[in-house]
Write a protein that holds these residues in place. Structure first.
Motif, PDB file in Angstrom:
ATOM      1  N   VAL A  38     -17.962  39.535   8.440  1.00 55.59           N
ATOM      2  CA  VAL A  38     -17.526  38.721   9.570  1.00 55.59           C
ATOM      3  C   VAL A  38     -16.635  39.587  10.449  1.00 55.59           C
ATOM      4  N   TYR A  39     -17.040  39.758  11.688  1.00 56.93           N
ATOM      5  CA  TYR A  39     -16.295  40.545  12.674  1.00 56.93           C
ATOM      6  C   TYR A  39     -15.521  39.574  13.547  1.00 56.93           C
ATOM      7  N   SER A  40     -14.192  39.681  13.543  1.00 57.06           N
ATOM      8  CA  SER A  40     -13.370  38.829  14.379  1.00 57.06           C
ATOM      9  C   SER A  40     -12.848  39.620  15.567  1.00 57.06           C
ATOM     10  N   HIS A  41     -12.924  39.028  16.740  1.00 60.14           N
ATOM     11  CA  HIS A  41     -12.363  39.671  17.929  1.00 60.14           C
ATOM     12  C   HIS A  41     -10.842  39.620  17.939  1.00 60.14           C
ATOM     13  N   ILE A  42     -10.240  38.926  16.963  1.00 60.55           N
ATOM     14  CA  ILE A  42      -8.785  38.964  16.796  1.00 60.55           C
ATOM     15  C   ILE A  42      -8.447  40.303  16.152  1.00 60.55           C
ATOM     16  N   ASP A  43      -7.935  41.228  16.937  1.00 64.61           N
ATOM     17  CA  ASP A  43      -7.629  42.597  16.503  1.00 64.61           C
ATOM     18  C   ASP A  43      -8.825  43.321  15.897  1.00 64.61           C
ATOM     19  N   ARG A  44     -10.039  42.786  16.118  1.00 65.00           N
ATOM     20  CA  ARG A  44     -11.299  43.440  15.726  1.00 65.00           C
ATOM     21  C   ARG A  44     -11.357  43.779  14.234  1.00 65.00           C
ATOM     22  N   ILE A  45     -10.796  42.894  13.420  1.00 65.06           N
ATOM     23  CA  ILE A  45     -10.863  43.091  11.977  1.00 65.06           C
ATOM     24  C   ILE A  45     -12.237  42.670  11.464  1.00 65.06           C
ATOM     25  N   ILE A  46     -12.726  43.396  10.471  1.00 69.69           N
ATOM     26  CA  ILE A  46     -13.956  43.017   9.777  1.00 69.69           C
ATOM     27  C   ILE A  46     -13.592  42.642   8.345  1.00 69.69           C
ATOM     28  N   THR A  47     -14.038  41.468   7.923  1.00 72.99           N
ATOM     29  CA  THR A  47     -13.862  40.991   6.552  1.00 72.99           C
ATOM     30  C   THR A  47     -15.233  40.999   5.896  1.00 72.99           C
ATOM     31  N   ALA A  48     -15.312  41.586   4.701  1.00 73.41           N
ATOM     32  CA  ALA A  48     -16.620  41.712   4.059  1.00 73.41           C
ATOM     33  C   ALA A  48     -16.527  41.462   2.565  1.00 73.41           C
ATOM     34  N   GLY A  49     -17.595  40.886   2.032  1.00 71.48           N
ATOM     35  CA  GLY A  49     -17.767  40.750   0.592  1.00 71.48           C
ATOM     36  C   GLY A  49     -19.018  41.494   0.173  1.00 71.48           C
ATOM     37  N   ILE A  50     -18.887  42.366  -0.826  1.00 73.93           N
ATOM     38  CA  ILE A  50     -20.003  43.231  -1.247  1.00 73.93           C
ATOM     39  C   ILE A  50     -20.190  43.061  -2.750  1.00 73.93           C
ATOM     40  N   MET A  51     -21.370  42.635  -3.158  1.00 78.02           N
ATOM     41  CA  MET A  51     -21.620  42.344  -4.569  1.00 78.02           C
ATOM     42  C   MET A  51     -22.925  42.983  -5.030  1.00 78.02           C
ATOM     43  N   PRO A  52     -22.872  44.264  -5.412  1.00 81.07           N
ATOM     44  CA  PRO A  52     -24.078  44.904  -5.954  1.00 81.07           C
ATOM     45  C   PRO A  52     -24.328  44.452  -7.398  1.00 81.07           C
ATOM     46  N   VAL A  53     -25.561  44.190  -7.711  1.00 75.78           N
ATOM     47  CA  VAL A  53     -25.933  43.853  -9.092  1.00 75.78           C
ATOM     48  C   VAL A  53     -27.052  44.780  -9.538  1.00 75.78           C
ATOM     49  N   TYR A  54     -28.226  44.611  -8.980  1.00 81.90           N
ATOM     50  CA  TYR A  54     -29.378  45.447  -9.339  1.00 81.90           C
ATOM     51  C   TYR A  54     -29.575  46.605  -8.372  1.00 81.90           C
ATOM     52  N   SER A  55     -29.020  46.488  -7.175  1.00 78.30           N
ATOM     53  CA  SER A  55     -29.245  47.503  -6.149  1.00 78.30           C
ATOM     54  C   SER A  55     -27.933  48.142  -5.718  1.00 78.30           C
ATOM     55  N   GLU A  56     -27.992  49.423  -5.374  1.00 81.65           N
ATOM     56  CA  GLU A  56     -26.850  50.083  -4.747  1.00 81.65           C
ATOM     57  C   GLU A  56     -26.841  49.699  -3.273  1.00 81.65           C
ATOM     58  N   LEU A  57     -25.692  49.276  -2.773  1.00 78.82           N
ATOM     59  CA  LEU A  57     -25.582  48.784  -1.406  1.00 78.82           C
ATOM     60  C   LEU A  57     -24.840  49.802  -0.549  1.00 78.82           C
ATOM     61  N   LYS A  58     -25.402  50.102   0.616  1.00 80.07           N
ATOM     62  CA  LYS A  58     -24.807  51.081   1.521  1.00 80.07           C
ATOM     63  C   LYS A  58     -24.180  50.373   2.718  1.00 80.07           C
ATOM     64  N   LEU A  59     -23.002  50.829   3.089  1.00 77.53           N
ATOM     65  CA  LEU A  59     -22.303  50.256   4.237  1.00 77.53           C
ATOM     66  C   LEU A  59     -22.868  50.855   5.518  1.00 77.53           C
ATOM     67  N   GLU A  60     -23.409  49.998   6.364  1.00 79.97           N
ATOM     68  CA  GLU A  60     -24.021  50.441   7.616  1.00 79.97           C
ATOM     69  C   GLU A  60     -23.214  49.916   8.804  1.00 79.97           C
ATOM     70  N   ALA A  61     -23.309  50.654   9.928  1.00 82.54           N
ATOM     71  CA  ALA A  61     -22.562  50.242  11.118  1.00 82.54           C
ATOM     72  C   ALA A  61     -23.173  49.010  11.765  1.00 82.54           C
ATOM     73  N   GLY A  62     -24.466  49.004  11.928  1.00 87.43           N
ATOM     74  CA  GLY A  62     -25.114  47.907  12.622  1.00 87.43           C
ATOM     75  C   GLY A  62     -24.915  48.017  14.132  1.00 87.43           C
ATOM     76  N   LYS A  63     -25.740  47.319  14.871  1.00 90.14           N
ATOM     77  CA  LYS A  63     -25.681  47.397  16.336  1.00 90.14           C
ATOM     78  C   LYS A  63     -24.380  46.823  16.886  1.00 90.14           C
ATOM     79  N   GLU A  64     -23.727  45.929  16.119  1.00 86.97           N
ATOM     80  CA  GLU A  64     -22.508  45.289  16.613  1.00 86.97           C
ATOM     81  C   GLU A  64     -21.375  46.278  16.844  1.00 86.97           C
ATOM     82  N   LEU A  65     -21.341  47.366  16.079  1.00 86.88           N
ATOM     83  CA  LEU A  65     -20.276  48.358  16.227  1.00 86.88           C
ATOM     84  C   LEU A  65     -20.618  49.447  17.237  1.00 86.88           C
ATOM     85  N   ALA A  66     -21.873  49.540  17.615  1.00 86.00           N
ATOM     86  CA  ALA A  66     -22.301  50.594  18.545  1.00 86.00           C
ATOM     87  C   ALA A  66     -21.782  51.951  18.095  1.00 86.00           C
TER      88      ALA A  66
END
Length: 276
Positions: A38-66
């Motif tokens: 969740v990207y908040s425009h309040i000081d542009r903080i990003i809050t994230a929950g990451i729960m790998p179980v069977y797969s390794e998860l990679k942190l990606e920028a996405g188009k929202e961060l340009a």
């Protein structure tokens, strides 16, 4: 990545319960093999929950961060509230036991998360904000966090603040992050409450049973509202808002702050008798 706009306190006074939760409440942060942001425009903080179980998860920028990668112009902190996991930062692995934390500075490109035991998967809680320079990666387990006892049994708010990302523990640009744990028999956090107009804050409530809840108070001191929080749910607190809560029993919460400064003595305390 979900985008949340900034809010005006004059408008918030007229919000229904549904609208209040839509703007500030964050649910379902941890689902198997998924990254929820969740990207908040309040000081542009990003809050994230990451729960790998069977797969390794990679942190990606996405188009929202340009951006070419997630931490191209950002820093981040992470506290593991689940089972043992591993975070890999540009090829270096960091074992993350329950309640271990880590700071990852701007410029680190390849960040991934994986599970050690699928029967007890990790739950990586991440906070990220813009950065202006790069600082080294620092692993901070709970024994290395600075412990600040405060409150009292008589006031029902005896607790220990574990400071992970904090000027007295390590250096960051603007991110601060820690874990507060309430003693058995205590259920109030951050009371008397305060505001800090130079920083916003996000709380993640945890260590709660299924039928327990925290009544999280927010809003301007003379026009307060509440949001009912359940286990492993987060809430966004704008800089103009108070932030305190009372639970049906003791609990813990992770706090993350960012904004103009990291001076923790700039809080504007509110007398309880003045709250409305």
């Amino acid at each position: 990545m979900e985008i949340r706009s900034a809010s005006n306190p004059k408008d918030v006074k007229n919000y229904t319960t549904e609208r209040l939760r839509e703007e500030f409440h964050i649910a379902k942060l941890f689902t198997k093999d998924n990254i929820r942001m969740v990207y908040s425009h309040i000081d542009r903080i990003i809050t994230a929950g990451i729960m790998p179980v069977y797969s390794e998860l990679k942190l990606e920028a996405g188009k929202e961060l340009a951006a070419d990668y997630f931490l191209q112009r950002r820093e981040m902190g992470c506290i593991n509230i689940g089972g043992k996991g591993i975070i890999t930062v540009d090829g270096t692995e960091y074992e993350m036991n329950p309640r271990d934390g880590i700071y990852i500075g701007m410029g680190n490109k390849d960040i991934s998360f994986k599970c050690v035991d699928i029967e007890n998967p990790p739950k990586f809680y991440v906070s990220s904000c813009p950065a202006h320079t790069s600082y080294p990666v620092v692993k901070i387990d709970i024994t290395k966090a600075k412990k600040v006892p405060c409150g009292s049994k008589e006031d029902c708010n005896k607790r220990v603040i574990n400071q992970y990302i904090h000027p007295e523990v390590m250096q960051s640009c603007q991110l601060a992050m820690g874990l507060t744990m309430l003693d058995v028999g205590s259920n109030w956090n951050t009371m008397p409450c305060h505001t800090h107009d130079r920083r916003m804050e996000v709380y993640l409530y945890l260590d709660m049973d299924e039928n327990d809840a925290v009544f999280h108070m927010m809003g301007e001191p003379d026009e307060t509202r509440h949001i009912i929080m359940h286990n492993e749910e987060a809430v966004i607190s704008p800089s103009w808002s108070i932030h305190t809560g009372v639970g049906t029993k003791n609990y813990s919460f992770i706090w993350a702050m960012c904004g103009e400064n990291q001076e923790f003595d700039d809080m504007d305390f509110i007398e309880t008798k003045d709250l409305k």
